[in-house]
Design an enzyme around this catalytic site. Structure first.
Site, PDB file in Angstrom:
ATOM      1  N   LEU A  70      35.990  39.016  27.787  1.00 12.01           N
ATOM      2  CA  LEU A  70      37.434  38.776  27.708  1.00 12.01           C
ATOM      3  C   LEU A  70      37.789  37.518  26.936  1.00 12.01           C
ATOM      4  O   LEU A  70      38.728  37.532  26.117  1.00 12.01           O
ATOM      5  CB  LEU A  70      38.025  38.708  29.109  1.00 12.01           C
ATOM      6  CG  LEU A  70      38.521  40.012  29.750  1.00 12.01           C
ATOM      7  CD1 LEU A  70      39.650  40.612  28.960  1.00 12.01           C
ATOM      8  CD2 LEU A  70      37.390  41.021  29.881  1.00 12.01           C
ATOM      9  N   HIS A 119      48.192  41.090  44.632  1.00  5.35           N
ATOM     10  CA  HIS A 119      47.476  40.918  45.897  1.00  5.35           C
ATOM     11  C   HIS A 119      47.730  39.560  46.544  1.00  5.35           C
ATOM     12  O   HIS A 119      46.982  39.144  47.426  1.00  5.35           O
ATOM     13  CB  HIS A 119      45.973  41.127  45.669  1.00  5.35           C
ATOM     14  CG  HIS A 119      45.641  42.518  45.241  1.00  5.35           C
ATOM     15  ND1 HIS A 119      44.531  42.819  44.477  1.00  5.35           N
ATOM     16  CD2 HIS A 119      46.272  43.696  45.469  1.00  5.35           C
ATOM     17  CE1 HIS A 119      44.504  44.121  44.250  1.00  5.35           C
ATOM     18  NE2 HIS A 119      45.551  44.677  44.830  1.00  5.35           N
TER      19      HIS A 119
END
Length: 291
Positions: free
Chosen positions: A278, A135
């Site tokens: 994470l 992106h």
């Protein structure tokens, strides 16, 4: 051609089983040639919220769309006023344990590369080379007329000069670098045009409703095809721009491993779904692989 923005996704079936065990991830990543697809959930531990998690910014924030930005002077004024403050927070953000773990796994040859949906540059800051920014990146600006790109720092200096009295605290920064800002502060903000041709400046990122450049998509497909497995980190896979690579890998019979907090739109394609934070999960993965 542009697509309709996809801001949310709702599961239509019962949640698929998830685990907190990293055994399958250790086994697959240990074999090597694993491609990473990362999302906003990987950067939350760096102080940048995701879009759709428990504290996701979409609960109170509507991201800028391509049509709004290109079709409205006031839309561009609102974006640049808010992003001018938010950029400072993004620029100060530092890679977290998850980013550093990915860099170490790449360096040791366990991971073949990284595709990221994030625009914050934290993978590169952690030392991961050759990252495909699906992106784009907030550290660059592009002119929509002459297509010249320039560093965001250059634009920041020009905006400061054009708005010497502009201030305010960047509260509630979003993954796209936007912040919450009262309308009265937005109205007095002066955007600047391209220094070369006077055209409209846009961050070199893919807005909601804007298509990822075809060449970039093709490069991502090539990397998926060259890999033996796909590891998704911190993405809900709500938007097709990332989900299509998961479907490609699964369609080719390759293992798809997802490490994310909560369900994702790609769960049905995954061979393993791990529900863990994470940073700790990837740190543990590095330790168990001796990287």
């Amino acid at each position: 051609m542009r697509t309709r923005p996809t801001l949310s996704w709702t599961s239509t079936g019962a949640p698929l089983p998830r685990t907190t065990s990293l055994e399958d991830v250790v086994r697959v990543v240990g074999a090597g040639r694993v491609l990473v697809l990362s999302g906003a959930g990987l950067s939350t531990e760096s102080g940048i919220p995701d879009y759709r998690g428990a504290g996701g910014s979409l609960r109170k924030h509507t991201p800028m769309t391509y049509d709004e930005f290109t079709g409205s002077v006031e839309g561009r004024r609102r974006y640049w006023a808010r992003s001018h403050l938010g950029w400072r927070t993004i620029a100060r953000a530092a890679p977290n344990a998850g980013h550093r773990a990915v860099a170490r796994l790449v360096a040791r040859g366990h991971l073949s590369g990284v595709i990221t949906q994030n625009v914050d540059g934290l993978h590169q800051a952690a030392g991961t080379p050759d990252v495909v920014e699906l992106h784009g990146g907030l550290d660059r600006v592009v002119c929509l007329s002459c297509r010249r790109t320039s560093p965001r720092e250059e634009l920041d200096r020009r905006l400061r000069a054009a708005n010497p009295a502009f201030g305010g605290a960047a509260t509630g920064v979003n993954p796209d670098g936007d912040v919450d800002l009262p309308d009265d502060q937005v109205r007095g903000f002066r955007p600047v045009d391209c220094a070369d041709c006077g055209g409209v400046l846009k961050p070199d990122v893919v807005f909601f409703g804007e298509n990822v450049p075809r060449a970039r998509v093709d490069e991502c497909y090539r990397r998926v095809d060259d890999a033996d497995a796909l590891l998704v980190l911190g993405s809900s896979l709500t938007v097709m721009s990332g989900l299509r690579f998961v479907r490609r890998a699964a369609g080719d019979g390759k293992p798809v491993l997802i490490v994310n907090r909560g369900e994702t739109r790609g769960d049905a394609c995954a061979t393993t779904r791990v529900d863990l934070p994470l940073g700790p999960a990837l740190t543990s993965l590095v330790e168990r692989l001796g990287a």
